[in-house]
Design a protein around this motif. Sequence first.
Motif, PDB file in Angstrom:
ATOM      1  N   UNK A 116     -31.006  57.178 -19.252  1.00  0.00           N
ATOM      2  CA  UNK A 116     -31.946  56.113 -18.910  1.00  0.00           C
ATOM      3  C   UNK A 116     -31.700  54.871 -19.763  1.00  0.00           C
ATOM      4  N   UNK A 117     -31.328  55.064 -21.040  1.00  0.00           N
ATOM      5  CA  UNK A 117     -31.018  53.926 -21.901  1.00  0.00           C
ATOM      6  C   UNK A 117     -29.805  53.153 -21.361  1.00  0.00           C
ATOM      7  N   UNK A 118     -28.778  53.870 -20.898  1.00  0.00           N
ATOM      8  CA  UNK A 118     -27.612  53.205 -20.308  1.00  0.00           C
ATOM      9  C   UNK A 118     -27.993  52.425 -19.058  1.00  0.00           C
ATOM     10  N   UNK A 119     -28.896  52.975 -18.254  1.00  0.00           N
ATOM     11  CA  UNK A 119     -29.354  52.260 -17.063  1.00  0.00           C
ATOM     12  C   UNK A 119     -30.094  50.980 -17.448  1.00  0.00           C
ATOM     13  N   UNK A 120     -30.934  51.056 -18.492  1.00  0.00           N
ATOM     14  CA  UNK A 120     -31.649  49.864 -18.962  1.00  0.00           C
ATOM     15  C   UNK A 120     -30.668  48.825 -19.495  1.00  0.00           C
ATOM     16  N   UNK A 121     -29.617  49.273 -20.192  1.00  0.00           N
ATOM     17  CA  UNK A 121     -28.621  48.345 -20.713  1.00  0.00           C
ATOM     18  C   UNK A 121     -27.890  47.637 -19.571  1.00  0.00           C
ATOM     19  N   UNK A 122     -27.573  48.376 -18.503  1.00  0.00           N
ATOM     20  CA  UNK A 122     -26.923  47.765 -17.346  1.00  0.00           C
ATOM     21  C   UNK A 122     -27.864  46.760 -16.677  1.00  0.00           C
ATOM     22  N   UNK A 123     -29.117  47.123 -16.553  1.00  0.00           N
ATOM     23  CA  UNK A 123     -30.108  46.207 -15.973  1.00  0.00           C
ATOM     24  C   UNK A 123     -30.241  44.946 -16.817  1.00  0.00           C
ATOM     25  N   UNK A 124     -30.233  45.107 -18.128  1.00  0.00           N
ATOM     26  CA  UNK A 124     -30.365  43.969 -19.042  1.00  0.00           C
ATOM     27  C   UNK A 124     -29.197  42.996 -18.905  1.00  0.00           C
ATOM     28  N   UNK A 125     -27.996  43.508 -18.592  1.00  0.00           N
ATOM     29  CA  UNK A 125     -26.854  42.618 -18.384  1.00  0.00           C
ATOM     30  C   UNK A 125     -27.040  41.760 -17.124  1.00  0.00           C
ATOM     31  N   UNK A 126     -27.651  42.322 -16.094  1.00  0.00           N
ATOM     32  CA  UNK A 126     -27.871  41.595 -14.844  1.00  0.00           C
ATOM     33  C   UNK A 126     -29.087  40.672 -14.919  1.00  0.00           C
ATOM     34  N   UNK A 127     -30.150  41.138 -15.528  1.00  0.00           N
ATOM     35  CA  UNK A 127     -31.395  40.384 -15.624  1.00  0.00           C
ATOM     36  C   UNK A 127     -31.999  40.635 -16.996  1.00  0.00           C
ATOM     37  N   UNK A 128     -31.742  39.751 -17.966  1.00  0.00           N
ATOM     38  CA  UNK A 128     -32.181  40.002 -19.345  1.00  0.00           C
ATOM     39  C   UNK A 128     -33.668  40.316 -19.458  1.00  0.00           C
ATOM     40  N   UNK A 129     -33.952  41.319 -20.279  1.00  0.00           N
ATOM     41  CA  UNK A 129     -35.322  41.780 -20.482  1.00  0.00           C
ATOM     42  C   UNK A 129     -36.073  40.828 -21.404  1.00  0.00           C
ATOM     43  N   UNK A 130     -35.393  40.238 -22.342  1.00  0.00           N
ATOM     44  CA  UNK A 130     -36.056  39.388 -23.332  1.00  0.00           C
ATOM     45  C   UNK A 130     -36.336  37.995 -22.778  1.00  0.00           C
ATOM     46  N   UNK A 131     -37.030  37.205 -23.562  1.00  0.00           N
ATOM     47  CA  UNK A 131     -37.367  35.837 -23.179  1.00  0.00           C
ATOM     48  C   UNK A 131     -36.353  34.863 -23.756  1.00  0.00           C
ATOM     49  N   UNK A 132     -35.087  35.096 -23.467  1.00  0.00           N
ATOM     50  CA  UNK A 132     -34.018  34.293 -24.049  1.00  0.00           C
ATOM     51  C   UNK A 132     -34.168  32.824 -23.680  1.00  0.00           C
ATOM     52  N   UNK A 133     -34.509  32.511 -22.430  1.00  0.00           N
ATOM     53  CA  UNK A 133     -34.621  31.126 -21.998  1.00  0.00           C
ATOM     54  C   UNK A 133     -36.072  30.750 -21.719  1.00  0.00           C
ATOM     55  N   UNK A 134     -36.954  31.159 -22.591  1.00  0.00           N
ATOM     56  CA  UNK A 134     -38.349  30.780 -22.450  1.00  0.00           C
ATOM     57  C   UNK A 134     -38.549  29.277 -22.520  1.00  0.00           C
ATOM     58  N   UNK A 135     -37.686  28.577 -23.277  1.00  0.00           N
ATOM     59  CA  UNK A 135     -37.812  27.127 -23.367  1.00  0.00           C
ATOM     60  C   UNK A 135     -37.518  26.471 -22.018  1.00  0.00           C
ATOM     61  N   UNK A 136     -36.538  26.995 -21.290  1.00  0.00           N
ATOM     62  CA  UNK A 136     -36.209  26.443 -19.971  1.00  0.00           C
ATOM     63  C   UNK A 136     -37.312  26.749 -18.963  1.00  0.00           C
ATOM     64  N   UNK A 137     -37.835  27.973 -19.006  1.00  0.00           N
ATOM     65  CA  UNK A 137     -38.908  28.342 -18.089  1.00  0.00           C
ATOM     66  C   UNK A 137     -40.146  27.477 -18.329  1.00  0.00           C
ATOM     67  N   UNK A 138     -40.461  27.230 -19.579  1.00  0.00           N
ATOM     68  CA  UNK A 138     -41.609  26.394 -19.910  1.00  0.00           C
ATOM     69  C   UNK A 138     -41.376  24.951 -19.489  1.00  0.00           C
TER      70      UNK A 138
END
Length: 105
Positions: free
Chosen positions: A22-44
Amino acid sequence: MALALRLGKTLHELVGQLSAEELFLWQAYNRESPISDVRGDMQTAVLAAAIYQAQGVKVSAFDLIPKWSFGAQEQGALDDGEVQLQRCLASFDEDETDRATPQQP
């Protein structure tokens, strides 16, 4: 850490309940759609631009993205955030005063 926050669990709970597969699946998902708020400044910035534009202000999201500068020593001392905010608000006040003042012929 971001995954634990998104799932509403502590790291200890996540480590105890998450299988390696399940961790590997989450890592693959994170590569396609990042889980974190990396571009929160752009979204805001996009959200703020939409609000300004709804009020008739001509502004784009790129105008509202913070300008991160790492060369402060070369450019001299940067103003702190409070001073920049005061300047920004003062410029809006000037714009409103210009629009409210009737033009003399």
